[in-house]
Design an enzyme around this catalytic site. Structure first.
Site, PDB file in Angstrom:
ATOM      1  N   SER A  60       0.711  -1.099  -0.079  1.00  0.00           N
ATOM      2  CA  SER A  60       0.008  -0.179  -0.049  1.00  0.00           C
ATOM      3  C   SER A  60       0.890   1.226   0.008  1.00  0.00           C
ATOM      4  O   SER A  60       2.014   1.148   0.591  1.00  0.00           O
ATOM      5  CB  SER A  60      -0.671  -0.051   1.287  1.00  0.00           C
ATOM      6  OG  SER A  60      -1.168   1.259   1.578  1.00  0.00           O
ATOM      7  N   GLU A  64       0.220   3.619   1.744  1.00  0.00           N
ATOM      8  CA  GLU A  64       0.246   4.228   3.007  1.00  0.00           C
ATOM      9  C   GLU A  64       1.751   3.550   3.848  1.00  0.00           C
ATOM     10  O   GLU A  64       1.986   4.329   4.833  1.00  0.00           O
ATOM     11  CB  GLU A  64      -0.657   3.282   4.012  1.00  0.00           C
ATOM     12  CG  GLU A  64      -2.098   3.890   3.921  1.00  0.00           C
ATOM     13  CD  GLU A  64      -2.030   5.120   4.729  1.00  0.00           C
ATOM     14  OE1 GLU A  64      -1.653   5.351   5.782  1.00  0.00           O
ATOM     15  OE2 GLU A  64      -2.550   6.182   3.916  1.00  0.00           O
ATOM     16  N   TYR A  80      -1.881   0.105  10.709  1.00  0.00           N
ATOM     17  CA  TYR A  80      -1.970  -0.383   9.366  1.00  0.00           C
ATOM     18  C   TYR A  80      -0.825  -0.362   8.477  1.00  0.00           C
ATOM     19  O   TYR A  80      -0.217  -1.025   7.819  1.00  0.00           O
ATOM     20  CB  TYR A  80      -3.279   0.519   8.598  1.00  0.00           C
ATOM     21  CG  TYR A  80      -3.390   0.054   7.109  1.00  0.00           C
ATOM     22  CD1 TYR A  80      -4.072  -1.358   6.766  1.00  0.00           C
ATOM     23  CD2 TYR A  80      -2.980   0.758   6.145  1.00  0.00           C
ATOM     24  CE1 TYR A  80      -3.847  -1.760   5.510  1.00  0.00           C
ATOM     25  CE2 TYR A  80      -3.058   0.511   4.917  1.00  0.00           C
ATOM     26  CZ  TYR A  80      -3.562  -0.651   4.463  1.00  0.00           C
ATOM     27  OH  TYR A  80      -3.804  -1.288   3.278  1.00  0.00           O
TER      28      TYR A  80
HETATM   29  N1  GDD Z   1     -12.182   7.673   5.965  1.00  0.00           N
HETATM   30  C1  GDD Z   1     -12.387   8.699   6.121  1.00  0.00           C
HETATM   31  N2  GDD Z   1     -13.493   9.272   6.607  1.00  0.00           N
HETATM   32  N3  GDD Z   1     -11.480   9.684   5.528  1.00  0.00           N
HETATM   33  C2  GDD Z   1     -11.668  10.861   5.619  1.00  0.00           C
HETATM   34  C3  GDD Z   1     -12.675  11.567   6.335  1.00  0.00           C
HETATM   35  C4  GDD Z   1     -13.708  10.718   6.652  1.00  0.00           C
HETATM   36  O1  GDD Z   1     -14.703  11.130   7.064  1.00  0.00           O
HETATM   37  N4  GDD Z   1     -12.527  12.850   6.250  1.00  0.00           N
HETATM   38  C5  GDD Z   1     -11.323  13.222   5.580  1.00  0.00           C
HETATM   39  N5  GDD Z   1     -10.823  11.968   5.395  1.00  0.00           N
HETATM   40  C6  GDD Z   1      -9.381  11.728   4.748  1.00  0.00           C
HETATM   41  C7  GDD Z   1      -8.475  10.651   5.685  1.00  0.00           C
HETATM   42  O2  GDD Z   1      -8.054  11.374   6.577  1.00  0.00           O
HETATM   43  C8  GDD Z   1      -7.477  10.636   4.623  1.00  0.00           C
HETATM   44  O3  GDD Z   1      -6.508  11.419   4.412  1.00  0.00           O
HETATM   45  C9  GDD Z   1      -8.182  10.478   3.256  1.00  0.00           C
HETATM   46  O4  GDD Z   1      -9.445  11.232   3.459  1.00  0.00           O
HETATM   47  C10 GDD Z   1      -8.374   9.000   2.646  1.00  0.00           C
HETATM   48  O5  GDD Z   1      -8.908   8.295   3.717  1.00  0.00           O
HETATM   49  P1  GDD Z   1      -9.500   6.806   3.236  1.00  0.00           P
HETATM   50  O6  GDD Z   1     -10.499   6.655   2.158  1.00  0.00           O
HETATM   51  O7  GDD Z   1     -10.103   6.114   4.299  1.00  0.00           O
HETATM   52  O8  GDD Z   1      -8.327   6.106   2.780  1.00  0.00           O
HETATM   53  P2  GDD Z   1      -6.883   6.122   3.223  1.00  0.00           P
HETATM   54  O9  GDD Z   1      -6.078   6.759   2.366  1.00  0.00           O
HETATM   55  O10 GDD Z   1      -6.662   6.240   4.792  1.00  0.00           O
HETATM   56  O11 GDD Z   1      -6.322   4.234   2.986  1.00  0.00           O
HETATM   57  C11 GDD Z   1      -6.776   3.746   1.744  1.00  0.00           C
HETATM   58  O12 GDD Z   1      -5.925   3.633   0.715  1.00  0.00           O
HETATM   59  C12 GDD Z   1      -4.777   2.995   1.101  1.00  0.00           C
HETATM   60  C13 GDD Z   1      -3.601   3.273  -0.090  1.00  0.00           C
HETATM   61  O13 GDD Z   1      -3.227   4.493   0.155  1.00  0.00           O
HETATM   62  C14 GDD Z   1      -7.340   2.303   2.023  1.00  0.00           C
HETATM   63  O14 GDD Z   1      -7.624   1.635   1.207  1.00  0.00           O
HETATM   64  C15 GDD Z   1      -6.049   1.483   2.521  1.00  0.00           C
HETATM   65  O15 GDD Z   1      -6.402   0.049   2.785  1.00  0.00           O
HETATM   66  C16 GDD Z   1      -5.002   1.573   1.365  1.00  0.00           C
HETATM   67  O16 GDD Z   1      -3.803   0.705   1.702  1.00  0.00           O
END
Ligand code: GDD
Length: 325
Positions: free
Chosen positions: A129, A131, A153
């Site tokens: 990832s 991440e 994670y």
């Molecule tokens: N989930 C979520 N909910 N994220 C939010 C929110 C909210 O209400 N508001 C802002 N965000 C921001 C998070 O702080 C983060 O910076 C961004 O939106 C994306 O969050 P997510 O969609 O939860 O994904 P992620 O980037 O943390 O992780 C995803 O991508 C990774 C690859 O980069 C996941 O799919 C991981 O499993 C994956 O490895």
């Protein structure tokens, strides 16, 4: 040519369902590992693969148990194994780092160890990832960029990545990691920001909700479509030698931009509905991710088909359609 057989862990998830479809389309015999509870509660838990159930074979096992994984791998040979199962929600990993670590690290180790023992010639894909780059050391991020994970994670994925590399180098197994940047689509889980946005846009449009509460609107992500990204997973395992690849769109957008486009797709202005809510902020944030997909393009010949705009539009339209039918 003999039919090739693939095993997918995490087949009930977004990526697992797209990958299963892709492999079936290529003529593979597709098998999946699922928790026993999922087999007993198919309607709730197998929703994303409901349309494939008569064409795939499911085996009950859990990533928490070496014995259960060993038993499945011992039953028959696989040409390829795609390890997608994980606790994949970053925010949840801050709530319970122990179970995220346990499932993600040990699960990967169990699977690699069972393959080494029983089927060392099976080709193995690990879902790494972006991440892992966390507090990024360079931009754009590529295969050689040092890791700096910012969450349990992210740490678990770095460990899985290192395990995968070590099995490749120590035991000569064909083990690859995809370092996938965020990839989305209408099958995305509701807790991830893109789907939370598009589903709420649809609910607001239909009068079922009045606001959307989000955390950090300034976070930047490199977003692509999961259907495109699973093709890269498969291509990695078709190469003459195992290696690791960044898979990304090469474009970065803020959460705010995603909101802007998603609301506009429904004829709305996001500024009228989006509210900041600190409950959704993370203890340590990954501020900005941007991938460099050059190696995947040059070596794998991989190219995404979806643009960012098309991704957002498809997700909003799918949520509108779901709620109106
Ligand atoms: N989930 C979520 N909910 N994220 C939010 C929110 C909210 O209400 N508001 C802002 N965000 C921001 C998070 O702080 C983060 O910076 C961004 O939106 C994306 O969050 P997510 O969609 O939860 O994904 P992620 O980037 O943390 O992780 C995803 O991508 C990774 C690859 O980069 C996941 O799919 C991981 O499993 C994956 O490895």
């Amino acid at each position: 040519m003999m039919t090739r057989r693939a095993l997918i862990t995490g087949i009930t998830g977004q990526d697992g369902s797209y990958l299963a479809e892709h492999l079936l389309g290529l003529g593979y015999e597709v098998h999946g590992l699922v928790r026993r509870v999922a087999m007993e509660d198919q309607e709730q838990r197998l929703g994303r693969i409901a349309h494939l159930l008569d064409r795939i074979v499911l085996h009950p096992a859990t990533m928490e148990s070496y014995a259960s994984i060993f038993r499945v791998i011992a039953q028959q040979d696989y040409d390829e194994c795609y390890h997608l199962a994980a606790q994949s929600f970053v925010a949840e990993s801050f709530e319970d780092g122990f179970s995220t670590m346990n499932t993600n690290i040990n699960g990967t180790h169990y699977l690699l160890a069972a393959l080494r023992e029983l089927q060392p010639r099976c080709r193995f894909y690990f879902a790494g990832s972006s991440e892992m780059f966390g507090k990024v050391r360079e931009t754009p991020q590529r295969e050689t960029t040092p890791f700096y994970p910012r969450s349990p994670y992210g740490i678990s994925k770095v460990t899985g990545f290192e395990l995968t590399r070590n099995y490749r180098e120590a035991y000569g197994m064909f083990c690859c990691s995809g370092i996938l940047f965020n990839h989305e689509g209408p099958r995305r889980g509701m807790q991830f920001v893109t789907r939370k946005i598009t589903r709420t846009v649809a609910r607001i449009k239909l009068g079922l909700a009045t606001e959307l509460r989000l955390g950090n609107l300034d976070a930047k992500r490199d977003w692509g479509h999961a259907a495109d990204y699973v093709r890269a997973m498969h291509l990695m395992l078709q190469q003459p030698a195992p290696d690791d690849y960044v898979v990304a769109s090469g474009e970065s957008h803020t959460v705010r931009e995603f909101c802007d486009l998603a609301f506009a797709e429904a004829g709305l202005d996001y500024r009228d509905f989006v509210k900041a809510d600190e409950r959704f902020l993370r203890p340590a944030e990954v501020d900005c991710l941007l991938g460099d997909p050059r190696k995947a393009r040059e070596v794998l010949g991989w190219r995404p088909k979806y643009t960012f705009r098309e991704l957002v539009a498809e997700m909003v339209q799918a949520d509108l359609a779901r709620l109106t039918h």
